[in-house]
Enzyme design. Structure first.
Site, mmCIF file in Angstrom:
data_model
loop_
_atom_site.group_PDB
_atom_site.id
_atom_site.type_symbol
_atom_site.label_atom_id
_atom_site.label_comp_id
_atom_site.label_asym_id
_atom_site.label_seq_id
_atom_site.Cartn_x
_atom_site.Cartn_y
_atom_site.Cartn_z
ATOM 1 N N CYS A 40 1.715 3.487 -3.084
ATOM 2 C CA CYS A 40 0.652 4.281 -3.701
ATOM 3 C C CYS A 40 0.136 5.367 -2.757
ATOM 4 C CB CYS A 40 -0.491 3.349 -4.110
ATOM 5 S SG CYS A 40 -1.742 4.112 -5.140
ATOM 6 N N HIS A 41 -0.134 5.019 -1.520
ATOM 7 C CA HIS A 41 -0.729 5.962 -0.571
ATOM 8 C C HIS A 41 0.303 6.722 0.254
ATOM 9 C CE1 HIS A 41 -4.819 4.507 -1.305
ATOM 10 N NE2 HIS A 41 -4.317 3.276 -1.288
ATOM 11 N N CYS A 46 0.794 -1.228 0.000
ATOM 12 C CA CYS A 46 0.000 0.000 0.000
ATOM 13 C C CYS A 46 0.828 1.280 0.000
ATOM 14 C CB CYS A 46 -0.934 0.032 1.211
ATOM 15 S SG CYS A 46 -1.828 -1.509 1.510
ATOM 16 N N HIS A 102 7.615 11.890 -12.265
ATOM 17 C CA HIS A 102 8.194 10.547 -12.208
ATOM 18 C C HIS A 102 9.475 10.484 -13.035
ATOM 19 C CE1 HIS A 102 7.996 6.408 -11.002
ATOM 20 N NE2 HIS A 102 8.015 5.972 -12.254
ATOM 21 N N MET A 142 -7.761 1.728 -7.580
ATOM 22 C CA MET A 142 -7.480 0.968 -6.376
ATOM 23 C C MET A 142 -7.618 -0.525 -6.683
ATOM 24 S SD MET A 142 -7.045 0.649 -3.015
ATOM 25 C CE MET A 142 -7.574 -0.394 -1.631
ATOM 26 N N HIS A 160 4.587 6.861 -18.964
ATOM 27 C CA HIS A 160 5.731 6.204 -18.321
ATOM 28 C C HIS A 160 6.790 5.983 -19.389
ATOM 29 C CE1 HIS A 160 8.205 3.403 -16.028
ATOM 30 N NE2 HIS A 160 7.503 3.713 -14.948
#
Length: 575
Positions: free
Chosen positions: A82-83, A79, A359, A120, A401
Site C-alpha cells: 500500500c505505501h 505495508c 491497475h 488504513m 477492480h
C-alpha cells in the site's frame, strides 16, 4: 508469518482517544471504512525482507538488529503493498521520515492501532499486530526505509533457464487435449498452476511455478501459456508437448504482477514482456526462450503534481492488435506507455498522461479501446489503441477492480463494458460504441446495485445472457461465499444470488468465492472456492443456462485456487 493473515475481516473497535480525537469521533469516522478495501490494500509484498539493507537514521528511536529485522519482515508483508517499498506513497499515504518523525511515536502508534476512515487498516484493534509490534512499527517507520537491491540484466541472466530449446520442441500437438477448452488455474499458496480439462474436469498436470501466480496469459498462437508469480518468476508452458511442460523460465525482479506476449499480425509469439513492482521496470524478452532483450525503468514524474516518484510499479500489460505495441500501465505516476517493439535497438514509446494508480483492465468488444481502472482515483481510463491517444477518463464508483471487465449489449444503451468495485456495491456500465451510439460513448450509462463491496472480478460471454459479479473480499460471510448474477436482457430486475461455497460442500474455512470464468462454449461458468491452506478448497462449475450446480472439482492438490484462465477466452480476449 502465515500467508493467509489478510483473509481475516478487519474489525474496527475504537475504544480510546487516538490522534487527538475522541473515541466517539474515531468510531464515527470508521463508518466509511469498507473492510473489503482494507483486506485488499493489506496484501503483502513478495520482496524478501532480508534483501533490504538496514538503515539507521538520526532522530529515530533506537532499534536492535533483531528488532530491525522483525520490523522489516512485518513491513514488507503488510505495508509495502500500500505505501510502497520506499514509502513514497502509493495507494496509501507517504511514510517518509520528515513526516513520521514530525508526527512522533505516540501519534504513529495510535494511527497503526486504530487505522483511519480513509482505508488504513486497524492493525492493533483487529488483533493482527500486538501492542509491542505496533510500537515496533511506529519506531521503524521513523527510520529511513531499507532499499531492496536493483535487479538488472546480470541478475536476470543468472535466473534465465531454457529447459527445452525451441528446436527440440514438437512441431505439432503431441497430446489429444482440447487446448481451446483447457483451464490454467492458480494454486496460490502452493506456488503451482493446475491445468484442468474443461470437458472431463480432470486435472491434466500440476506445474511448479512462482509463488502466488497472478495471471496466466496465452501466446497469440494459443500454444504457450505464460504465468508470472508475485515473486516475479515467469514460466513458459508448452501445451503441444506429450505432457504440457515448462520449457523456459526467468525472474524479472523481486516482485511482479504482469506478463503478456506480442499479438500484432506478423509478430505473433515473437516477444514476451513482463512488468515488475520491484524494481519498477519492465523487460522485453524473446517469445520462444524468455531471453531478456531490453529492460526499461518506469521511474519518473507523476501526472498531477509533477513530482518525481522512485517506485512507479508496472500493473496491467496488454498486447495491441492495432500496432506492434505493448500497452503498459505505470501505476503510481498515472501514465500509459505504448511500447513499439518493431526495433528493440531503437525502442519507440508513446507516453499518455492519464490518472494515477492505474491497475487492471481489458479491451472493449472491438479490440480497439483499452479500458483500465485508475483504482484509487475512482476512474476508468479509455485508451484508443488505433489512434494511440487518450480517448476519455470516466468517473465510476469507489475503487474499480474489473479484472478484464465484461463486454455485452445493453438493450437500451447499446454496447457497454462493465466494471465492479472494491469500495462499494455498484456495477458501472460504460458505453463503448462511438459510431453507433455516440451519445453514450465513454459515459456511465447505467449503474447497477450488487451484493456489496469487495468485488474483484466481473464476467460475461458472447454466448451468455448472464453477468456474474463476485464479492470475494466483502467482510460478510454471505456475500464473500456467493456470487450475484444479472440477466443482461433485464438488468433492472436485479440479481440472483448463487450459493457457490455451499454447493462446494468443503466444510470449514473462509471459503471466499472468486473469479467467474467461462468455458470455451460459453455455457459453463467456473468459480474458485478459495479456502486457507489447512482447509479444503474446490472449483464449482455452474450451468450458465439454468444457473444450477453442474459439477464440483475436489482434489487434495487444489491448494488455495484463485485465478482461472480458459485458453481460448484468454487468447482471443473474450470477456
Amino acid at each position: 508469518m502465515k500467508k493467509d493473515w489478510y483473509l481475516k475481516p478487519l474489525a474496527v473497535a475504537v475504544t480510546t482517544v487516538a490522534l487527538g480525537i475522541t473515541a466517539a469521533q474515531a468510531q464515527e469516522g470508521h463508518k466509511d471504512l469498507d473492510e473489503s478495501q482494507g483486506a485488499y490494500q493489506g496484501t503483502e509484498s513478495a520482496v524478501d525482507p532480508s534483501a533490504a539493507k538496514s538503515v539507521r537514521t538520526p532522530g529515530a528511536p533506537d532499534l536492535t538488529e533483531d528488532e530491525f529485522e522483525k520490523a522489516k519482515e512485518i513491513y514488507f508483508q503488510r505495508c509495502a503493498g500500500c505505501h510502497g517499498v520506499l514509502r513514497k506513497g502509493a495507494t496509501g499515504k507517504p511514510l517518509t521520515t520528515d513526516i513520521t518523525q514530525e508526527r512522533g511515536l505516540e501519534y504513529l502508534k495510535a494511527f497503526i492501532t486504530y487505522g483511519s476512515a480513509a482505508g488504513m487498516p486497524n492493525w492493533g484493534t483487529s488483533g493482527d499486530l500486538t501492542d509491542d509490534e505496533v510500537e515496533l512499527m511506529a519506531k521503524y517507520i521513523m527510520h529511513e526505509p531499507p532499499v531492496p537491491p536493483e535487479f538488472g540484466m546480470p541478475e536476470m541472466m543468472d535466473t534465465w533457464e531454457v529447459l527445452v530449446a525451441p528446436e527440440d520442441r514438437p512441431t505439432e500437438q503431441m497430446n489429444d487435449l482440447n487446448l481451446d477448452n483447457l483451464f490454467s488455474v492458480t494454486l496460490r499458496d502452493a506456488g503451482q498452476v493446475a491445468l484442468i480439462d474443461g470437458g472431463s474436469k480432470e486435472i491434466v498436470k500440476i506445474l511448479e511455478t512462482g509463488y502466488a501466480v497472478h495471471i496466466s496469459r496465452m501466446s497469440a498462437s494459443g500454444r504457450y501459456i505464460f504465468v508470472i508469480g508475485r515473486d516475479a518468476k515467469v514460466d513458459m508452458i508448452d501445451l503441444w508437448m506429450e505432457e504440457p511442460s515448462i520449457v523456459a523460465s526467468i525472474k524479472v525482479g523481486m516482485e511482479a504482477r504482469s506478463v503478456e506476449t506480442s499479438k500484432y499480425q506478423g509478430y505473433e509469439d515473437k516477444y514476451a514482456i513482463a512488468g515488475a513492482y520491484w524494481p519498477p521496470q519492465y523487460v522485453i524478452m524473446d517469445g520462444q526462450t524468455l531471453e531478456p532483450n531490453r529492460i526499461v525503468s518506469t521511474r519518473g514524474m507523476t501526472v498531477d503534481t509533477q513530482e518525481y516518484h522512485p517506485e512507479p510499479r508496472v500493473a496491467a500489460i496488454v498486447g495491441s492488435h492495432q500496432h506492434p505495441e505493448f500497452i503498459v500501465n505505470i501505476k503510481e505516476t498515472g501514465k500509459v506507455q505504448l511500447v513499439n517493439y518493431e526495433d528493440l535497438d531503437a525502442l519507440s514509446t508513446v507516453e499518455i498522461e492519464t490518472s494515477r494508480f492505474l491497475h487492471d483492465g481489458g479491451w472493449d468488444a472491438s479490440g480497439r479501446y483499452f479500458l483500465t481502472a485508475a483504482n484509487e482515483s475512482n476512474q476508468i481510463v479509455v485508451i484508443d489503441a488505433l489512434e494511440r491517444e487518450l480517448e476519455e477518463i470516466v468517473d465510476v464508483g469507489k475503487i474499480p477492480h474489473p479484472g478484464r471487465g465484461a463486454n455485452f449489449v445493453d438493450a437500451e444503451h447499446g454496447p457497454v463494458w462493465a466494471t465492479s468495485h472494491l469500495g462499494d456495491n455498484t456495477i458501472s456500465l460504460i458505453g463503448t460504441d462511438p459510431e453507433g451510439h455516440p451519445d453514450n460513448a465513454w459515459k456511465v450509462v447505467r449503474t447497477l446495485e450488487g451484493q456489496g463491496g469487495g468485488s474483484l472480478f466481473i464476467k460475461t460471454h458472447p454466448e451468455s445472457d448472464n453477468l456474474y459479479v463476485d464479492t470475494a473480499l466483502n467482510p460478510g460471510e454471505g456475500p464473500s461465499q456467493s456470487v450475484a448474477v444479472f440477466d443482461i436482457n433485464d438488468l433492472e430486475a436485479g440479481y440472483e444470488v448463487l450459493p457457490i461455497a455451499e454447493w462446494a460442500d468443503v466444510g470449514e474455512g473462509v471459503k471466499r468465492v472468486v473469479q467467474p470464468e467461462y468455458n470455451q462454449a460459453g455455457d459453463e461458468v467456473w468459480f474458485s472456492v478459495w479456502n486457507t491452506m489447512d482447509e479444503t478448497s474446490a472449483l464449482v462449475v455452474v450451468d450458465d443456462t439454468t444457473r444450477e450446480l453442474k459439477h464440483v472439482i475436489k482434489d487434495e492438490r487444489l491448494v488455495t485456487p484463485t485465478g482461472k484462465f480458459n485458453v481460448i477466452n484468454t487468447q482471443k480476449d473474450i470477456y
